[in-house]
Scaffold this motif. Sequence first.
Motif, short mmCIF file in Angstrom:
data_model
loop_
_atom_site.label_atom_id
_atom_site.label_comp_id
_atom_site.label_asym_id
_atom_site.label_seq_id
_atom_site.Cartn_x
_atom_site.Cartn_y
_atom_site.Cartn_z
N GLU A 22 42.11 0.32 -1.89
CA GLU A 22 42.93 1.22 -2.36
C GLU A 22 43.99 1.57 -1.30
O GLU A 22 45.22 2.12 -1.22
CB GLU A 22 42.10 2.53 -2.60
N LYS A 23 43.33 1.47 -0.10
CA LYS A 23 44.51 1.68 0.99
C LYS A 23 45.49 0.83 1.37
O LYS A 23 46.56 1.11 1.48
CB LYS A 23 43.54 1.79 2.42
N LEU A 24 44.99 -0.36 1.20
CA LEU A 24 45.86 -1.58 1.31
C LEU A 24 47.04 -1.21 0.15
O LEU A 24 48.24 -1.59 0.36
CB LEU A 24 45.34 -3.00 1.17
N LEU A 25 46.69 -0.94 -1.10
CA LEU A 25 47.72 -1.07 -2.29
C LEU A 25 48.54 0.00 -2.16
O LEU A 25 49.53 0.04 -2.32
CB LEU A 25 46.92 -0.87 -3.63
N LYS A 26 47.91 1.19 -1.36
CA LYS A 26 48.87 2.28 -1.35
C LYS A 26 50.10 1.97 -0.09
O LYS A 26 51.09 2.42 -0.22
CB LYS A 26 48.23 3.55 -0.66
N ARG A 27 49.41 1.23 0.98
CA ARG A 27 50.30 0.81 1.98
C ARG A 27 51.46 -0.05 1.46
O ARG A 27 52.66 0.21 1.88
CB ARG A 27 49.35 -0.06 2.90
N VAL A 28 51.19 -0.88 0.53
CA VAL A 28 52.42 -1.91 -0.08
C VAL A 28 53.12 -1.36 -1.09
O VAL A 28 53.76 -2.02 -1.57
CB VAL A 28 51.76 -3.03 -0.43
N GLY A 29 52.60 -0.10 -1.53
CA GLY A 29 53.40 0.65 -2.77
C GLY A 29 53.03 0.05 -3.93
O GLY A 29 54.11 0.21 -5.03
N PHE A 30 51.82 -0.53 -4.29
CA PHE A 30 51.45 -1.26 -5.63
C PHE A 30 51.25 0.08 -6.48
O PHE A 30 50.46 0.98 -6.36
CB PHE A 30 50.25 -2.04 -5.47
N GLY A 31 51.65 -0.26 -7.83
CA GLY A 31 51.51 0.79 -8.99
C GLY A 31 52.17 1.89 -9.19
O GLY A 31 51.89 2.56 -10.27
N GLY A 32 52.75 2.26 -8.25
CA GLY A 32 53.63 3.62 -8.28
C GLY A 32 52.67 4.68 -8.21
O GLY A 32 51.41 4.61 -7.91
N THR A 33 53.15 6.07 -8.68
CA THR A 33 52.43 7.22 -8.93
C THR A 33 52.73 7.80 -10.21
O THR A 33 53.55 7.55 -10.89
CB THR A 33 52.83 8.16 -7.83
N GLY A 34 51.89 9.02 -10.25
CA GLY A 34 52.45 9.69 -11.92
C GLY A 34 51.27 9.33 -12.84
O GLY A 34 50.29 8.69 -12.54
N GLN A 35 51.79 9.85 -14.00
CA GLN A 35 50.67 9.79 -15.25
C GLN A 35 50.27 8.47 -15.60
O GLN A 35 49.05 7.99 -16.04
CB GLN A 35 51.24 10.44 -16.19
N PHE A 36 51.41 7.30 -15.42
CA PHE A 36 50.91 6.05 -15.76
C PHE A 36 50.80 5.01 -14.29
O PHE A 36 51.03 3.68 -14.61
CB PHE A 36 52.01 5.48 -16.67
N SER A 37 50.27 5.61 -13.54
CA SER A 37 50.20 4.85 -12.28
C SER A 37 49.02 3.49 -12.41
O SER A 37 48.00 3.96 -12.77
CB SER A 37 49.63 5.68 -10.97
N ALA A 38 49.43 2.37 -11.89
CA ALA A 38 48.50 1.50 -12.06
C ALA A 38 47.48 1.38 -11.00
O ALA A 38 46.43 1.07 -11.27
CB ALA A 38 49.47 -0.07 -11.95
N LEU A 39 47.73 1.99 -9.79
CA LEU A 39 47.04 2.26 -8.86
C LEU A 39 45.98 3.20 -9.29
O LEU A 39 44.80 2.96 -9.20
CB LEU A 39 47.54 2.65 -7.57
#
Length: 297
Positions: free
Chosen positions: A223-240
């Motif tokens: 999860e730290k890696l995915l946040k760092r590379v900006g994967f999945g976006g944010t908000g209601q429909f965030s893939a992350l």
Amino acid sequence: MFEQTLGLRDVENVYINEAKDFPTFPCQLGCQGFVVIDRQHRFVDLCTSPMYNRAGQAAFDAVERILAQLPIRSVKLVNLSASPELNGTTCEVVNVAARQLPEGRIAVKLPDGCVLAVKEENVVDERREVAEPTDAFDEKQETVVFDENACCSSGTPCSTQGCSTPKSSSSNNSISLPSVGHKAMDAEHADLEKVMADLSTSKSVHDMESLRDFFEEHSEHEEKLLKRVGFGGTGQFSALDSHAQDHRHILAMADAALGEAGDDDVVPASCVNEVISAIVAHANNFDKLYADSVQVA
């Protein structure tokens, strides 16, 4: 193309192209639940349950049960001799068990709510004119690619023969996690395979605890890696967010499995298989989706 590939009829193939067009009301889309809308564009369900993330095929079965209660299609009554005043009336074909109908008849609901059993030759479909597709369709093409706003950050190919789902098994041969092209993550996946193989053989509380703790540590790193590379976006429909929710779900499954252990410190085989299967499914359904985003990280 999607409509033709799957042999669908009377559908509208649409997608959300920009974040500003996402629903502003509470709902889920895709792998976290489906929104069901009827023929009049009225909402039937804003978030079907169970979710695909949790139940796999059972999620589609739940949607099918909802759809089975909705009108099948719009038809117009024609050539009725007993009730000629109804000719030209538009009504809806509804689901009624064949054994409840006279042979050769279907059930239709009139605008006033009355349901009649009529012969097939007394109805004609109310079909909309559909524009010819502008792009040529290649019948030999074997891949459907979903758009950027599917349950991942980028379009993902899906075989027209159906996406593969890992089988539940205690066999070590079924314990294989995909490469994501990131050295650290692939190394942790390899270690996870070893821990799962040990648990599959021993079914001991010790090995279940080891798998649970290692998976929790791996999830934090991922999860730290995915946040760092900006994967999945944010908000209601965030893939992350969906990804992280599945991590927590698997950890809860492992905790529940430990609670089922007997006095001999052995975890039931069914619980072991369920946890291992969930991890393998997670790697195939979630981890593979971030591969393009982390290969340069």
